[in-house]
Write a protein that holds these residues in place. Structure first.
Motif, PDB file in Angstrom:
ATOM      1  N   HIS A 140       0.815  -1.216   0.000  1.00  0.00           N
ATOM      2  CA  HIS A 140       0.000   0.000   0.000  1.00  0.00           C
ATOM      3  C   HIS A 140       0.849   1.267   0.000  1.00  0.00           C
ATOM      4  CE1 HIS A 140      -2.763  -3.098   1.584  1.00  0.00           C
ATOM      5  NE2 HIS A 140      -3.707  -2.397   0.992  1.00  0.00           N
ATOM      6  N   ASP A 141       2.132   1.120  -0.294  1.00  0.00           N
ATOM      7  CA  ASP A 141       3.036   2.265  -0.431  1.00  0.00           C
ATOM      8  C   ASP A 141       3.040   3.124   0.822  1.00  0.00           C
ATOM      9  OD1 ASP A 141       4.896   3.864  -1.687  1.00  0.00           O
ATOM     10  OD2 ASP A 141       3.410   5.130  -2.684  1.00  0.00           O
ATOM     11  N   ARG A 142       3.224   2.493   1.969  1.00  0.00           N
ATOM     12  CA  ARG A 142       3.295   3.195   3.241  1.00  0.00           C
ATOM     13  C   ARG A 142       4.698   3.077   3.819  1.00  0.00           C
ATOM     14  NH1 ARG A 142       0.167   6.694   3.370  1.00  0.00           N
ATOM     15  NH2 ARG A 142       0.495   6.863   5.626  1.00  0.00           N
ATOM     16  N   SER A 143       5.100   4.035   4.656  1.00  0.00           N
ATOM     17  CA  SER A 143       6.415   3.989   5.289  1.00  0.00           C
ATOM     18  C   SER A 143       6.405   2.968   6.426  1.00  0.00           C
ATOM     19  CB  SER A 143       6.789   5.370   5.826  1.00  0.00           C
ATOM     20  OG  SER A 143       5.850   5.808   6.788  1.00  0.00           O
ATOM     21  N   TYR A 144       7.570   2.361   6.694  1.00  0.00           N
ATOM     22  CA  TYR A 144       7.638   1.300   7.715  1.00  0.00           C
ATOM     23  C   TYR A 144       9.038   1.248   8.337  1.00  0.00           C
ATOM     24  CZ  TYR A 144       9.368  -1.033   3.478  1.00  0.00           C
ATOM     25  OH  TYR A 144      10.041  -1.334   2.315  1.00  0.00           O
ATOM     26  N   GLU A 145       9.616   2.395   8.663  1.00  0.00           N
ATOM     27  CA  GLU A 145      10.967   2.420   9.209  1.00  0.00           C
ATOM     28  C   GLU A 145      11.052   1.717  10.566  1.00  0.00           C
ATOM     29  OE1 GLU A 145       9.452   4.972   7.910  1.00  0.00           O
ATOM     30  OE2 GLU A 145      10.733   5.812   6.328  1.00  0.00           O
ATOM     31  N   LEU A 146      10.138   2.053  11.486  1.00  0.00           N
ATOM     32  CA  LEU A 146      10.163   1.437  12.809  1.00  0.00           C
ATOM     33  C   LEU A 146       9.911  -0.054  12.738  1.00  0.00           C
ATOM     34  CD1 LEU A 146      10.285   1.676  15.885  1.00  0.00           C
ATOM     35  CD2 LEU A 146       7.844   2.249  15.870  1.00  0.00           C
ATOM     36  N   GLU A 147       8.939  -0.463  11.928  1.00  0.00           N
ATOM     37  CA  GLU A 147       8.628  -1.882  11.796  1.00  0.00           C
ATOM     38  C   GLU A 147       9.798  -2.656  11.184  1.00  0.00           C
ATOM     39  OE1 GLU A 147       6.796   0.557  10.780  1.00  0.00           O
ATOM     40  OE2 GLU A 147       4.955   0.507  11.978  1.00  0.00           O
ATOM     41  N   LEU A 148      10.454  -2.061  10.192  1.00  0.00           N
ATOM     42  CA  LEU A 148      11.600  -2.725   9.575  1.00  0.00           C
ATOM     43  C   LEU A 148      12.745  -2.869  10.568  1.00  0.00           C
ATOM     44  CD1 LEU A 148      12.885  -3.883   6.997  1.00  0.00           C
ATOM     45  CD2 LEU A 148      13.649  -1.563   6.442  1.00  0.00           C
ATOM     46  N   PHE A 149      12.989  -1.834  11.371  1.00  0.00           N
ATOM     47  CA  PHE A 149      14.051  -1.900  12.379  1.00  0.00           C
ATOM     48  C   PHE A 149      13.795  -3.040  13.360  1.00  0.00           C
ATOM     49  CE2 PHE A 149      15.469  -0.750  16.666  1.00  0.00           C
ATOM     50  CZ  PHE A 149      16.836  -0.626  16.455  1.00  0.00           C
ATOM     51  N   CYS A 150      12.546  -3.190  13.825  1.00  0.00           N
ATOM     52  CA  CYS A 150      12.221  -4.269  14.766  1.00  0.00           C
ATOM     53  C   CYS A 150      12.317  -5.642  14.097  1.00  0.00           C
ATOM     54  CB  CYS A 150      10.815  -4.055  15.331  1.00  0.00           C
ATOM     55  SG  CYS A 150      10.648  -2.580  16.355  1.00  0.00           S
ATOM     56  N   ALA A 151      11.873  -5.739  12.845  1.00  0.00           N
ATOM     57  CA  ALA A 151      11.846  -7.038  12.165  1.00  0.00           C
ATOM     58  C   ALA A 151      13.253  -7.593  11.943  1.00  0.00           C
ATOM     59  CB  ALA A 151      11.110  -6.916  10.831  1.00  0.00           C
ATOM     60  N   VAL A 152      14.202  -6.744  11.599  1.00  0.00           N
ATOM     61  CA  VAL A 152      15.551  -7.233  11.288  1.00  0.00           C
ATOM     62  C   VAL A 152      16.407  -7.420  12.538  1.00  0.00           C
ATOM     63  CG1 VAL A 152      15.501  -6.154   9.015  1.00  0.00           C
ATOM     64  CG2 VAL A 152      16.466  -4.899  10.941  1.00  0.00           C
ATOM     65  N   ASN A 153      15.910  -6.983  13.704  1.00  0.00           N
ATOM     66  CA  ASN A 153      16.708  -7.085  14.933  1.00  0.00           C
ATOM     67  C   ASN A 153      16.124  -8.058  15.949  1.00  0.00           C
ATOM     68  OD1 ASN A 153      19.043  -5.052  14.947  1.00  0.00           O
ATOM     69  ND2 ASN A 153      17.350  -3.797  14.210  1.00  0.00           N
ATOM     70  N   ILE A 154      15.240  -8.947  15.526  1.00  0.00           N
ATOM     71  CA  ILE A 154      14.619  -9.878  16.467  1.00  0.00           C
ATOM     72  C   ILE A 154      15.658 -10.763  17.151  1.00  0.00           C
ATOM     73  CG2 ILE A 154      14.108 -11.466  14.540  1.00  0.00           C
ATOM     74  CD1 ILE A 154      11.715 -12.446  16.154  1.00  0.00           C
ATOM     75  N   LEU A 155      16.649 -11.233  16.402  1.00  0.00           N
ATOM     76  CA  LEU A 155      17.690 -12.079  16.992  1.00  0.00           C
ATOM     77  C   LEU A 155      18.546 -11.280  17.971  1.00  0.00           C
ATOM     78  CD1 LEU A 155      18.763 -14.971  16.925  1.00  0.00           C
ATOM     79  CD2 LEU A 155      20.355 -14.263  15.125  1.00  0.00           C
ATOM     80  N   GLN A 156      18.786 -10.021  17.649  1.00  0.00           N
ATOM     81  CA  GLN A 156      19.568  -9.173  18.542  1.00  0.00           C
ATOM     82  C   GLN A 156      18.850  -8.957  19.872  1.00  0.00           C
ATOM     83  OE1 GLN A 156      22.936  -7.354  18.007  1.00  0.00           O
ATOM     84  NE2 GLN A 156      22.357  -7.954  20.074  1.00  0.00           N
ATOM     85  N   PHE A 157      17.541  -8.788  19.839  1.00  0.00           N
ATOM     86  CA  PHE A 157      16.777  -8.604  21.074  1.00  0.00           C
ATOM     87  C   PHE A 157      16.841  -9.852  21.956  1.00  0.00           C
ATOM     88  CE2 PHE A 157      13.961  -5.692  18.312  1.00  0.00           C
ATOM     89  CZ  PHE A 157      14.841  -4.641  18.488  1.00  0.00           C
ATOM     90  N   ILE A 158      16.785 -11.025  21.335  1.00  0.00           N
ATOM     91  CA  ILE A 158      16.863 -12.272  22.106  1.00  0.00           C
ATOM     92  C   ILE A 158      18.235 -12.410  22.754  1.00  0.00           C
ATOM     93  CG2 ILE A 158      16.797 -14.783  21.926  1.00  0.00           C
ATOM     94  CD1 ILE A 158      14.763 -14.469  19.670  1.00  0.00           C
TER      95      ILE A 158
END
Length: 361
Positions: A140-158
């Protein structure tokens, strides 16, 4: 050299959401570093004040937007109103879950009555959900900077949660491996942007605007990624080897990244028009709320003394002889006449017509 400036071009691409987020993060980072250095003796609840302000504005903006949505049903027919409103609700849900994580972190730092893996559960949940949100945003051509940051760092959070609970005894250099990988990919992107900008600068077929845009993008990416990498190196050495630097010195490179992101927010465009129910671009909303700014928006400064159409100066310098070529002399006269007519038209018609601004009902 040509320089042109007016208030309308300054705010027409302004993204207020990014400006607020990056400003709050900058202040919070500085306060947290001062707290860790024991320069200030505030409680962690006070140190987190910029974060609370950020979340309060999110909740308030979504509440007002929802009220306007249900109070005025005819507004739902405006363009992609449903997509904008749904994107606002998704962002609100993400921020509320993120607020839960921040409350748990603040309570854990104050009382130490939880295990860190429990504290990180909301953040891990956001990371999993963010994958689906990123896919929806792309469609839908929407921005997703925060969501992308969380998605790629899931392993880092664990890894962070396990390390803080001492379930793993790796060094911090190993714990930050997912972040090292992400920074390497970011450096590749920075290198690509620099090379691409260099190619465009040496390509005569490319217009000046494209060259300027690519150069500014390369500069912004460089001043965003490189300081973060420097911060990560300093923090790792501090945690592993007890580096003598204070935390305010260690986080100082982040201030460069935050300042770059704040400046970039003036050219980020986009943004959801349903926050606070404004339903229009921030520039138009600002001018409708403060009508006096329309006068300043009509003022532009330009130091260009050369006619861009044919490269002939509009006026002769005082120490230069008149044109000997009669045809060139006629062109100069025509340019002066057209410039005068254009000034008359501009005097009669403002740059930002009041009738073009949608006034609130």
């Amino acid at each position: 050299m040509c320089f042109e400036m007016n208030l309308q071009t300054l705010f027409q691409d302004f993204n207020p959401s990014k400006f607020v987020i990056h400003t709050c993060l900058l202040i919070f980072t500085a306060l947290l570093a001062l707290k860790l250095d024991k320069t200030i003796t505030w409680s962690y609840w006070a140190v987190f004040t910029p974060i609370w302000i950020w979340k309060f504005l999110v909740v308030l903006g979504a509440t007002i937007g929802t009220y306007v949505w249900w109070q005025y049903p005819h507004f739902r027919l405006e363009g992609e109103a449903y997509i904008h409103y749904k994107a606002m609700l998704i962002s609100l849900a993400i921020h509320l879950i993120l607020l839960m994580f921040e409350l748990l972190v603040c309570d854990q730092l104050t009382t130490s009555r939880h295990v860190w893996i429990l504290v990180f559960i909301p953040l891990i949940f956001i990371s999993i959900v963010s994958i689906a949100i990123c896919i929806w945003s792309v469609k839908h051509d929407r921005s997703y900077e925060l969501e992308l940051f969380c998605a790629v760092n899931i392993l880092q959070f664990i890894f962070l949660a396990l390390k803080l609970d001492k379930f793993i005894h790796w060094s911090w250099e190993v714990v930050f491996v997912p972040l090292w990988i992400l920074m390497c990919l970011s450096l590749v992107g920075v290198l690509y942007s620099i090379i691409f900008a260099g190619i465009l600068l040496r390509t005569p077929e490319v217009n000046v605007q494209q060259r300027r845009t690519s150069f500014n993008s390369a500069l912004a990416y460089t001043f965003t990624v490189i300081p973060i990498l420097v911060f990560q190196v300093l923090l790792t050495n501090k945690l592993d080897d007890g580096l003598s630097f204070t935390y305010i010195v260690i986080v100082s490179p982040l201030f460069i990244s935050y300042a770059t992101l704040i400046i970039m927010s003036f050219s980020s465009k986009g943004g959801n028009k349903w926050w606070f129910g404004i339903r229009k671009d921030f520039c138009q909303f600002l001018l409708s709320v403060f009508p006096l700014l329309q006068e300043y928006a009509n003022i532009a400064y330009n130091n260009n003394n050369v006619n861009r159409s044919n490269g002939i100066p509009n006026e002769l310098p005082a120490n230069q002889e008149p044109y000997r070529d009669e045809e060139t002399h006629k062109k100069v006269k025509e340019n002066k006449r057209s410039a005068k007519n254009q000034k008359k038209n501009e005097a009669m018609k403002p740059v930002v017509p009041i009738t073009s601004i949608d006034m609130p009902d």
